[in-house]
Design an enzyme around this catalytic site. Structure first.
Site, PDB file in Angstrom:
ATOM      1  N   CYS A 147      83.799  10.894 -51.177  1.00  4.65           N
ATOM      2  CA  CYS A 147      83.659  11.226 -50.502  1.00  4.65           C
ATOM      3  C   CYS A 147      83.220  12.826 -50.026  1.00  4.65           C
ATOM      4  CB  CYS A 147      85.096  11.162 -50.017  1.00  4.65           C
ATOM      5  SG  CYS A 147      86.142  10.372 -51.362  1.00  4.65           S
TER       6      CYS A 147
ATOM      7  N   SER B  54      92.930  11.403 -42.477  1.00  6.50           N
ATOM      8  CA  SER B  54      91.901  11.361 -41.625  1.00  6.50           C
ATOM      9  C   SER B  54      91.192   9.627 -41.516  1.00  6.50           C
ATOM     10  CB  SER B  54      90.382  11.792 -42.384  1.00  6.50           C
ATOM     11  OG  SER B  54      90.383  11.057 -43.637  1.00  6.50           O
TER      12      SER B  54
ATOM     13  N   LYS C 169      90.455  14.995 -40.053  1.00  4.23           N
ATOM     14  CA  LYS C 169      91.623  14.647 -39.491  1.00  4.23           C
ATOM     15  C   LYS C 169      90.802  14.327 -38.143  1.00  4.23           C
ATOM     16  CE  LYS C 169      95.172  13.586 -38.717  1.00  4.23           C
ATOM     17  NZ  LYS C 169      94.451  12.531 -37.434  1.00  4.23           N
TER      18      LYS C 169
ATOM     19  N   HIS D  45      86.158  11.251 -40.504  1.00  2.00           N
ATOM     20  CA  HIS D  45      85.889  11.167 -41.842  1.00  2.00           C
ATOM     21  C   HIS D  45      84.611   9.827 -42.691  1.00  2.00           C
ATOM     22  CE1 HIS D  45      86.044  12.187 -46.480  1.00  2.00           C
ATOM     23  NE2 HIS D  45      86.756  11.538 -46.473  1.00  2.00           N
TER      24      HIS D  45
END
Lengths: 385, 133
Positions: free
Chosen positions: A83, A207, A328, A332
């Site tokens: 990520c 998210s 959020k 994401h």
């Protein structure tokens, strides 16, 4: 080392783009950033992505995105850090320009998650963790964050309802971000009664799975002249790392990689945490927001949640947080997230954040986290007026 | 699970075998070729006691590949008596009775089956200790 300037921003709306492919999303963000900067001259492209191999059967995104963005033939490679891929690609572009070998480098973060069913996305996301000793025993990525949050609740004597201000703030800011996936407000009461995904993490702590792409053009001082509206300078971009598995950390409640990368970033920029005017944190789960605030020196250990409740994180507070909705509520798209965060900081520094504009924003920070904290990229940007 | 991966990790999964550093004495689980504390390569295999207590826990409703059919199931980080944390499923326990600090012991259980032609994967899980008598 040469100074590095950010002169162009491009974003696609975050959401479920069933009508647009990985390459179209990436190329759209790339073209938007070049149009924003008012140039077609790019020497290198660095693409941040995590899941294209798993979810699109497509690796080798450097030449793919270059070709479809009208940049055929330039230096182009993809960078992966789970990520944290977007932030890591930005770091690569920053190094390229700072070194003097590249005059103008384009960073594109792109992710396409919604073509596949949820269980395949779950499997893709858990590749950020330790394949031999986390996912092989049945841990999901959400569960890893839930283990952290449960422990945090006990050690720091807070309740899960105490995390509500982070969620309320992120959603309130997303309402005014045309690129955000969830442009609606959420109340603390709604947060409180949500169903659990992995106790104590609820739907609203998490998210969303989504598609999106963002891009930023970086240039040397010479190339930046005459380009872009209100360029910003990259004051620091640093990467810290930690163990891949949560269970291998001395203290799982300390994001040591975030401590390392933010300290180094402050040192390079010659600043203190109190000098930062706004912070785009990696709020993939609300527990990560609290741990990031603590690791980056904005709150004492165990006080991240209280910091969220203090009002400091609002647009007119001491440290506006997730100013365009955060992971959020903006969404994401994992490998693109780090570039969205930086693009949003740049909007703030350029005074183009609309109703979410932070007054007199001069220094902004973005922190992009890979996995449960094994990679943390911290970027500090300064407005050039 | 791939057969070679299964074979490589079986002593850790079946016997909770970690490593102990001969230079600084640090115990590691999972096993490591280099000590995570002092960096020494002088490590030897050691079978851990399997006793520990729950450091944190949660419930998985949507698991990774191969685990979907078992959901929901309990997972935990267990602080082993020798020091390391281990991630594992909990078994033989009332979900409402689980709490941080609860003593647990390691047992070998089936983790998953990889279809009719795949291997049946066994490994460690943790449960409240059986009390003699």
């Amino acid at each position: 080392m040469s100074e590095v300037f950010a002169v162009g921003i491009g974003q696609t709306e975050v959401g479920e783009h069933w009508d647009r492919s990985l390459r179209q999303l990436g190329a759209a963000a790339a073209r938007a950033a070049l149009a924003d900067a008012g140039t077609d001259r790019v020497d290198a492209l660095y693409v941040g992505n995590m899941l294209a191999g798993d979810l699109s059967g497509q690796h080798h995104l450097g030449p793919l995105i270059a070709e479809h963005a009208g940049l055929l033939g330039i230096e182009a490679v993809a960078v992966e850090a789970a990520c944290g891929s977007g932030g890591a690609a930005f770091r690569t572009a920053f190094l390229a320009v700072a070194s003097g070998h590249v005059e103008a480098a384009l960073v594109v973060g792109v992710e396409k998650m919604t073509d596949r069913p949820g269980k395949e996305v779950t499997q893709g996301l858990v590749t950020a963790a330790d394949a031999d000793f986390e996912s092989q025993i049945g841990l999901s990525f959400v569960a890893i964050n839930a283990l952290l949050m449960r422990r945090y609740l006990l050690e720091h004597r807070v309740s899960r309802d105490d995390f509500a201000p982070f969620i309320v703030n992120a959603h309130a800011n997303a309402v005014h971000n045309p690129m955000a996936m969830y442009r609606f407000a959420v109340s603390a009461a709604e947060f409180s009664r949500q169903a659990m995904v992995a106790d104590p993490i609820s739907v609203l702590d998490s998210s969303p799975v989504c598609d999106g792409a963002a891009a930023v053009l970086l240039c040397s001082r010479d190339r930046a002249r005459g380009l872009g509206r209100n360029a910003a300078r990259v004051r620091a971009c640093t990467v810290g790392t930690d163990t891949i598995a949560l269970h291998d950390r001395r203290d799982p409640l300390e994001l040591a990689a975030a401590v390392r990368s933010s300290r180094r970033a402050y040192e390079l920029a010659g600043i203190q945490p109190r000098d930062i005017d706004l912070f785009e944190a990696h709020d993939a789960f609300s527990i990560m927001t609290a741990l990031s605030l603590e690791a980056a020196g904005f709150a004492e250990r165990g006080r991240g949640v209280a910091f969220g409740a203090s009002g400091a994180i609002a647009i007119d507070g001491d440290l506006p947080l997730s100013t365009m909705g955060g992971l959020k509520a903006r969404g994401h798209p994992v490998g693109a997230t780090g570039v969205y965060q930086i693009a949003e900081v740049l909007l703030q520094l350029r005074g183009e954040a609309g109703q979410n504009q932070v007054k007199n924003a001069t220094l902004g920070m973005a922190q992009n986290i890979g996995g449960s904290g094994a990679t943390v990229v911290t970027t500090v940007l300064e407005a050039v007026r | 699970m791939e057969v070679p991966r299964h074979w490589r990790t079986q002593s850790a999964r079946y016997a909770l075998e970690g490593t102990v550093c001969q230079r600084c004495g640090e115990t590691s689980f999972p096993p490591r070729d280099l000590c995570s504390r002092c960096g020494s390569g002088e490590v030897i295999a050691k079978r851990l006691s399997g006793r520990g207590e729950i450091y944190s826990y949660s419930t998985v409703f949507q698991g990774p590949n191969g685990f979907a059919e078992y959901a929901p199931y309990l997972v935990a980080l267990v602080r082993l008596a020798e020091g390391p944390l281990v991630a594992a499923q909990l078994t033989d326990v009332d979900p409402d009775a689980v709490q941080i600090g609860m003593p647990v012991e390691m047992v070998t259980r089936r983790l998953r089956e990889d279809g009719p032609k795949g291997i049946v994967v066994y490994g460690y899980k943790f449960r409240p200790p059986l009390v003699a008598g």
